[in-house]
Write an enzyme that holds these catalytic residues in place. Structure first.
Site, PDB file in Angstrom:
ATOM      1  N   SER A  36      43.195 128.211  88.762  1.00  0.00           N
ATOM      2  CA  SER A  36      43.896 129.426  88.367  1.00  0.00           C
ATOM      3  C   SER A  36      44.538 129.191  87.005  1.00  0.00           C
ATOM      4  O   SER A  36      44.989 128.076  86.708  1.00  0.00           O
ATOM      5  CB  SER A  36      44.985 129.759  89.394  1.00  0.00           C
ATOM      6  OG  SER A  36      45.915 130.671  88.847  1.00  0.00           O
ATOM      7  N   SER A  37      44.594 130.248  86.215  1.00  0.00           N
ATOM      8  CA  SER A  37      45.251 130.130  84.901  1.00  0.00           C
ATOM      9  C   SER A  37      46.717 129.769  85.072  1.00  0.00           C
ATOM     10  O   SER A  37      47.330 129.178  84.182  1.00  0.00           O
ATOM     11  CB  SER A  37      45.145 131.456  84.144  1.00  0.00           C
ATOM     12  OG  SER A  37      43.802 131.832  84.034  1.00  0.00           O
ATOM     13  N   ASP A  57      40.295 136.296  94.193  1.00  0.00           N
ATOM     14  CA  ASP A  57      41.133 137.500  94.262  1.00  0.00           C
ATOM     15  C   ASP A  57      40.467 138.470  95.245  1.00  0.00           C
ATOM     16  O   ASP A  57      39.911 139.502  94.852  1.00  0.00           O
ATOM     17  CB  ASP A  57      41.287 138.101  92.868  1.00  0.00           C
ATOM     18  CG  ASP A  57      42.012 137.152  91.937  1.00  0.00           C
ATOM     19  OD1 ASP A  57      43.243 137.095  91.984  1.00  0.00           O
ATOM     20  OD2 ASP A  57      41.327 136.426  91.177  1.00  0.00           O
ATOM     21  N   GLY A 102      36.527 128.145  86.881  1.00  0.00           N
ATOM     22  CA  GLY A 102      36.298 129.303  87.766  1.00  0.00           C
ATOM     23  C   GLY A 102      35.739 130.475  86.979  1.00  0.00           C
ATOM     24  O   GLY A 102      34.726 131.081  87.372  1.00  0.00           O
ATOM     25  N   HIS A 103      36.368 130.794  85.848  1.00  0.00           N
ATOM     26  CA  HIS A 103      35.873 131.886  85.008  1.00  0.00           C
ATOM     27  C   HIS A 103      34.459 131.578  84.509  1.00  0.00           C
ATOM     28  O   HIS A 103      33.575 132.434  84.518  1.00  0.00           O
ATOM     29  CB  HIS A 103      36.759 132.068  83.775  1.00  0.00           C
ATOM     30  CG  HIS A 103      38.178 132.445  84.058  1.00  0.00           C
ATOM     31  ND1 HIS A 103      39.236 131.601  83.820  1.00  0.00           N
ATOM     32  CD2 HIS A 103      38.721 133.593  84.537  1.00  0.00           C
ATOM     33  CE1 HIS A 103      40.363 132.197  84.135  1.00  0.00           C
ATOM     34  NE2 HIS A 103      40.094 133.407  84.585  1.00  0.00           N
ATOM     35  N   GLY A 148      35.710 137.164  91.087  1.00  0.00           N
ATOM     36  CA  GLY A 148      35.832 135.957  91.900  1.00  0.00           C
ATOM     37  C   GLY A 148      36.415 136.264  93.271  1.00  0.00           C
ATOM     38  O   GLY A 148      37.340 137.074  93.386  1.00  0.00           O
ATOM     39  N   LEU A 155      41.041 130.471  80.136  1.00  0.00           N
ATOM     40  CA  LEU A 155      39.826 130.286  80.934  1.00  0.00           C
ATOM     41  C   LEU A 155      39.708 128.867  81.492  1.00  0.00           C
ATOM     42  O   LEU A 155      40.130 127.901  80.865  1.00  0.00           O
ATOM     43  CB  LEU A 155      38.593 130.603  80.083  1.00  0.00           C
ATOM     44  CG  LEU A 155      38.510 132.026  79.523  1.00  0.00           C
ATOM     45  CD1 LEU A 155      37.169 132.237  78.813  1.00  0.00           C
ATOM     46  CD2 LEU A 155      38.707 133.078  80.608  1.00  0.00           C
ATOM     47  N   MET A 157      41.631 137.519  82.077  1.00  0.00           N
ATOM     48  CA  MET A 157      42.886 137.575  81.317  1.00  0.00           C
ATOM     49  C   MET A 157      43.031 136.319  80.450  1.00  0.00           C
ATOM     50  O   MET A 157      44.137 135.961  80.022  1.00  0.00           O
ATOM     51  CB  MET A 157      44.075 137.733  82.263  1.00  0.00           C
ATOM     52  CG  MET A 157      43.983 139.050  83.046  1.00  0.00           C
ATOM     53  SD  MET A 157      45.565 139.687  83.566  1.00  0.00           S
ATOM     54  CE  MET A 157      46.086 138.413  84.670  1.00  0.00           C
ATOM     55  N   GLY A 158      41.925 135.636  80.195  1.00  0.00           N
ATOM     56  CA  GLY A 158      41.964 134.457  79.337  1.00  0.00           C
ATOM     57  C   GLY A 158      42.532 133.247  80.046  1.00  0.00           C
ATOM     58  O   GLY A 158      42.568 133.199  81.280  1.00  0.00           O
TER      59      GLY A 158
HETATM   60  P1  AMP Z   1      41.819 136.337  85.836  1.00  0.00           P
HETATM   61  O1  AMP Z   1      41.643 135.831  84.439  1.00  0.00           O
HETATM   62  O2  AMP Z   1      42.753 135.515  86.664  1.00  0.00           O
HETATM   63  O3  AMP Z   1      42.100 137.819  85.877  1.00  0.00           O
HETATM   64  O4  AMP Z   1      40.420 136.156  86.539  1.00  0.00           O
HETATM   65  C1  AMP Z   1      39.241 136.743  86.008  1.00  0.00           C
HETATM   66  C2  AMP Z   1      38.153 136.654  87.054  1.00  0.00           C
HETATM   67  O5  AMP Z   1      37.891 135.283  87.351  1.00  0.00           O
HETATM   68  C3  AMP Z   1      38.547 137.339  88.371  1.00  0.00           C
HETATM   69  O6  AMP Z   1      37.418 138.032  88.887  1.00  0.00           O
HETATM   70  C4  AMP Z   1      38.935 136.170  89.235  1.00  0.00           C
HETATM   71  O7  AMP Z   1      38.768 136.416  90.618  1.00  0.00           O
HETATM   72  C5  AMP Z   1      37.970 135.095  88.756  1.00  0.00           C
HETATM   73  N1  AMP Z   1      38.504 133.770  89.086  1.00  0.00           N
HETATM   74  C6  AMP Z   1      39.773 133.323  88.854  1.00  0.00           C
HETATM   75  N2  AMP Z   1      39.925 132.081  89.359  1.00  0.00           N
HETATM   76  C7  AMP Z   1      38.736 131.756  89.939  1.00  0.00           C
HETATM   77  C8  AMP Z   1      38.259 130.604  90.648  1.00  0.00           C
HETATM   78  N3  AMP Z   1      39.030 129.551  90.874  1.00  0.00           N
HETATM   79  N4  AMP Z   1      36.982 130.609  91.090  1.00  0.00           N
HETATM   80  C9  AMP Z   1      36.170 131.694  90.874  1.00  0.00           C
HETATM   81  N5  AMP Z   1      36.562 132.791  90.216  1.00  0.00           N
HETATM   82  C10 AMP Z   1      37.828 132.835  89.749  1.00  0.00           C
END
Ligand code: AMP
Length: 304
Positions: A207-208, A170, A55-56, A167, A52, A49-50
């Site tokens: 986290s974003s 989640d 982690g992403h 990741g 970034l 979801m951007g």
């Molecule tokens: P999101 O943008 O929050 O939807 O996350 C996109 C992907 O990145 C999802 O598969 C998340 O689980 C993964 N992700 C988010 N935060 C982390 C993190 N701290 N470490 C590893 N993967 C992550």
């Protein structure tokens, strides 16, 4: 200095050496990916979801190693937000995201509009997630996983990835996507890859949403990781109900409003009351600090 990605809504890219290609239209992306697939190239897909962060990017790096090329989507999916103000405040940092993706040598970006993902008149299907949707995030964020399935279903059709990166941060979402792949009959086509959670130096899961924390909240935020680590350390030493109530009290003392802290089966997320079954366990937590809701989890090694 980087070379800016090529913005494109279509066309044939044969013969063009681009560092990163950005698609806004699903049909153009699908056509491009079909050409790559016909040459036997295996795709890795990282939906985001951007906003970034590292982690992403760790997912992009893993995908780079395992697939022939990497597709990253940036789309803040409105249907997975049960709280409209959370959606309205979700950070959007597209330029920075594209720079990070270029640096990580990501190959293709899918940057669609809402209409591109949900064309007017599109029938929204219901996904039978059963028990998984009634617990933890499913319980506290009604409709959230239906929204996740809607967007992932659409991405699976458009991208048709060989390897699909998520990741562990989640945890329940990983299970939901696994279940969705089964519901869609794609288990022989798409392989799920789960990457470990990347953390800040003090243990806070990246986290974003962390950018929305005030300086004081950011200091307190690490207590969610401390609470889960405490459960892991004390697993053999205290009854589970005591571990859970201790974790909730510690979080509340640090200013959190707790949705849940749970010790559950790492296989199916059913709550577990003691060590008797010997199954692998995971501790999960979700809690608000001010208006920001944070989630985290840790796999529990019973020997520690
Ligand atoms: P999101 O943008 O929050 O939807 O996350 C996109 C992907 O990145 C999802 O598969 C998340 O689980 C993964 N992700 C988010 N935060 C982390 C993190 N701290 N470490 C590893 N993967 C992550």
């Amino acid at each position: 200095m980087f070379f800016a990605g090529i913005m494109s809504d279509g066309g044939n890219f044969d013969g063009i050496t681009a560092i990163m290609v950005i698609f806004r239209k699903a049909s153009a992306l699908s056509a491009h990916l079909a050409r790559l697939r016909s040459r036997g190239q295996r795709s890795g897909f990282v939906p985001t979801m951007g906003a970034l962060h590292e982690g992403h990017i760790s997912l992009i790096r893993q995908a780079k190693q395992e697939a022939d090329f990497v597709v990253c989507s940036i789309f803040v999916n409105p249907t997975q937000f049960n709280d409209p103000s959370d959606f309205a405040r979700y950070p959007i940092t597209t330029e920075n995201d594209l720079s990070l993706l270029l640096l990580a040598e990501n190959d293709i970006v899918f940057l669609p509009t809402v209409e591109e993902i949900y064309p007017p008149g599109m029938v929204r299907r219901h996904y039978d997630l059963g028990y998984l949707e009634t617990i933890l995030e499913g319980k506290y964020r009604p409709g959230h996983f239906q929204g996740v399935c809607q967007v992932i279903d659409r991405f699976l059709q458009v991208v048709q990835p060989d390897l699909f990166y998520l990741g562990q941060k989640d945890y329940q979402q990983c299970m939901v996507v696994g279940k969705l792949i089964g519901l869609l009959g794609l288990e022989d086509k798409v392989r799920l890859r789960i990457a470990p959670t990347r953390r800040e130096a003090d243990g806070l899961a990246m986290s974003s949403r962390n950018v929305r924390l005030s300086a004081a909240e950011r200091t307190e935020a690490t207590s969610i990781y401390r609470a889960l680590s405490g459960i892991r350390e004390q697993l053999n030493k205290q009854p589970f109900p005591l571990l859970l109530s201790g974790a909730v009290s510690a979080l509340e003392k640090d200013g959190f409003r707790v949705d849940y802290v749970s010790i559950a089966s790492a296989n199916d997320l059913r709550p577990v009351e003691n060590l008797e079954s010997g199954e692998p366990l995971v501790a999960l937590a979700a809690a608000f600090l001010g208006e920001v809701r944070l989630i985290d989890n840790l796999l529990l090694d019973k020997r520690s």
